[in-house]
Design a protein around this motif. Structure first.
Motif, PDB file in Angstrom:
ATOM      1  N   ARG A  13      -5.184  -3.797   3.435  1.00 57.82           N
ATOM      2  CA  ARG A  13      -4.286  -4.585   2.595  1.00 57.82           C
ATOM      3  C   ARG A  13      -2.824  -4.277   2.894  1.00 57.82           C
ATOM      4  O   ARG A  13      -1.987  -5.188   2.953  1.00 57.82           O
ATOM      5  N   THR A  17       0.345  -6.730   4.221  1.00 53.59           N
ATOM      6  CA  THR A  17       1.452  -7.004   3.291  1.00 53.59           C
ATOM      7  C   THR A  17       2.686  -6.145   3.515  1.00 53.59           C
ATOM      8  O   THR A  17       3.720  -6.394   2.875  1.00 53.59           O
ATOM      9  N   SER A  18       2.629  -5.130   4.385  1.00 50.41           N
ATOM     10  CA  SER A  18       3.755  -4.200   4.537  1.00 50.41           C
ATOM     11  C   SER A  18       4.747  -4.727   5.561  1.00 50.41           C
ATOM     12  O   SER A  18       4.689  -4.398   6.751  1.00 50.41           O
ATOM     13  N   TYR A  28       6.167   1.511   0.966  1.00 52.55           N
ATOM     14  CA  TYR A  28       4.871   0.965   0.551  1.00 52.55           C
ATOM     15  C   TYR A  28       3.842   2.085   0.390  1.00 52.55           C
ATOM     16  O   TYR A  28       3.053   2.090  -0.563  1.00 52.55           O
ATOM     17  N   TRP A 381       2.038  -5.687  -3.360  1.00 53.07           N
ATOM     18  CA  TRP A 381       1.556  -6.928  -2.744  1.00 53.07           C
ATOM     19  C   TRP A 381       1.913  -8.151  -3.593  1.00 53.07           C
ATOM     20  O   TRP A 381       2.148  -9.248  -3.057  1.00 53.07           O
TER      21      TRP A 381
END
Length: 400
Positions: A13, A17-18, A28, A381
């Motif tokens: 994930r 999203t980073s 993050y 996120w």
């Protein structure tokens, strides 16, 4: 869910999203593993960041590797690397086939919105780390001094110098008597590798550095030449991220494996993607005129460029586990960790803020995202999706 599966799922994930580069990745990671999941303590996290900044290789990916190691052993370390790197690597191979270009005002607006989110994420990380790693006058002074030095001098060697001076100041200033209530708890959270594993990792790296150029030259095999070029790039870079670009350009454009225009086009695409910038090597490996090309070439380049940093980290962890127990090492750790806060603070301004916030609406969005992270404790996120949506909407209105 097992620890190994949890490591893979969470890092996958984050890999999706980073956005925002290595400094944002550290933000993050802190939000996910220190604040939300509490897989690791804040002081231990600062230690890891300082240690990885000292070592060659991709610092943020090394931190992720260490967190995976702490949670699920060597298998967890590999899972963390694979999951965090896979999304950007796949997209870079896609870009190598001419499909992944980011075009159009709305797509550009999405990228701009994601850059603004990175500002909020890094600011959130700095805010939290100041409270835990630089809460008093001595460590606050070390952090500010490090930030000023890095901002004025710039470059990865300024960062290394700031950490070294912070460590020295910690030894001289913080001394043996300083203590923190959660040092004992955080000590248990330090990722570990046995001396045997550490020595084996360093022997393997030394053997590869000696054997790969000889084997490539003797056999004339393109795959070996490709592996050697990316291996040497990975072991020579300090600071990670954009610092690796001139090394990669020399490695692949210099001998004519990839032309300069193709190299720059891939670099531009890499700016719009989440995950580590080192995944740019997958694009180059897929297009290089030596080696197998395609997916196989991308895998060779990826493994070769990440491998030195991970082997060096495995070799350094057993040494650090011994050194950090020395009485004076406590001051060293606190001073180096405070300097890391200063480095992140300097990076928050340049390049994160200066390249992401150029309009008042972007500044407003950054403040909103910061408030969501700090006051409302929204997951990163969610803020990423919001930033991308606002960026796309703004671009559509401006260009509509």
């Amino acid at each position: 869910m097992s620890n190994l599966a949890a490591v893979f799922a969470v890092f996958l994930r984050l890999g999706l999203t980073s956005f925002g580069g290595p400094i944002a990745h550290l933000g993050y990671f802190r939000d996910e593993f220190v604040e939300r999941r509490r897989w690791i303590g804040d002081r231990t996290y600062g230690e890891l960041v300082a240690l990885c900044q000292f070592l060659p290789g991709p610092a943020s990916s090394q931190v992720g590797f260490a967190i995976g190691l702490r949670r699920a052993g060597l298998a967890g370390a590999v899972a963390a690397f694979a999951a965090f790197t896979l999304p950007s690597a796949v997209l870079m191979v896609w870009a190598a086939n001419g499909i992944g270009a980011v075009t159009g005002p709305v797509a550009t607006g999405v990228v701009d919105g994601l850059k603004v989110v990175a500002v909020a994420v890094v600011a959130h990380a700095v805010w939290g780390m100041v409270r835990s790693l630089a809460p008093d006058r001595p460590r606050g002074t070390i952090a500010i001094t490090a930030a000023v030095g890095v901002a004025l001098v710039g470059g990865p060697f300024a960062q290394l110098g700031a950490i070294a001076l912070g460590a020295l100041a910690g030894i001289l200033w913080l001394g043996e008597g300083s203590s923190d209530s959660d040092d004992a708890a955080d000590a248990d959270a330090l990722p570990s590798a046995s001396t045997r594993v550490g020595v084996t990792a360093l022997v393997i790296l030394t053997g590869l550095l000696v054997a790969s150029p000889i084997a490539a030259r003797v056999t004339g095999d393109g795959s070996l030449a490709l592996f050697d070029a990316f291996l040497r790039s990975g072991v020579l870079v300090f600071g990670g991220g954009h610092v690796v670009l001139p090394l990669l350009e020399s490695a692949v454009v210099g001998p004519g494996w990839v032309d300069a225009g193709t190299f720059l086009a891939g670099y531009g695409a890499a700016q719009a993607l989440p995950g580590p910038l080192f995944a740019f090597s997958a694009y180059l490996g897929a297009l290089a005129s030596v080696g197998p090309g395609g997916v196989a070439g991308a895998m060779i380049a990826l493994v070769a460029i990440f491998l030195p940093g991970f082997l060096l980290l495995l070799g350094a962890l057993p040494v650090w586990a011994v050194v950090r127990r020395w009485s004076r090492a406590r001051g060293l750790v606190r001073g180096a960790s405070a300097a890391v806060v200063g480095i992140l603070g300097a990076a928050l301004y340049d390049p994160v803020f200066t390249t992401s916030v150029t309009r008042v609406d972007q500044f407003a969005l950054a403040l909103v995202c910061f408030g969501l992270l700090t006051l409302w404790r929204c997951p990163a996120w969610v803020v990423v999706i919001l930033g991308a949506g606002v960026g796309a909407t703004t671009a559509a209105l401006i260009n509509g």
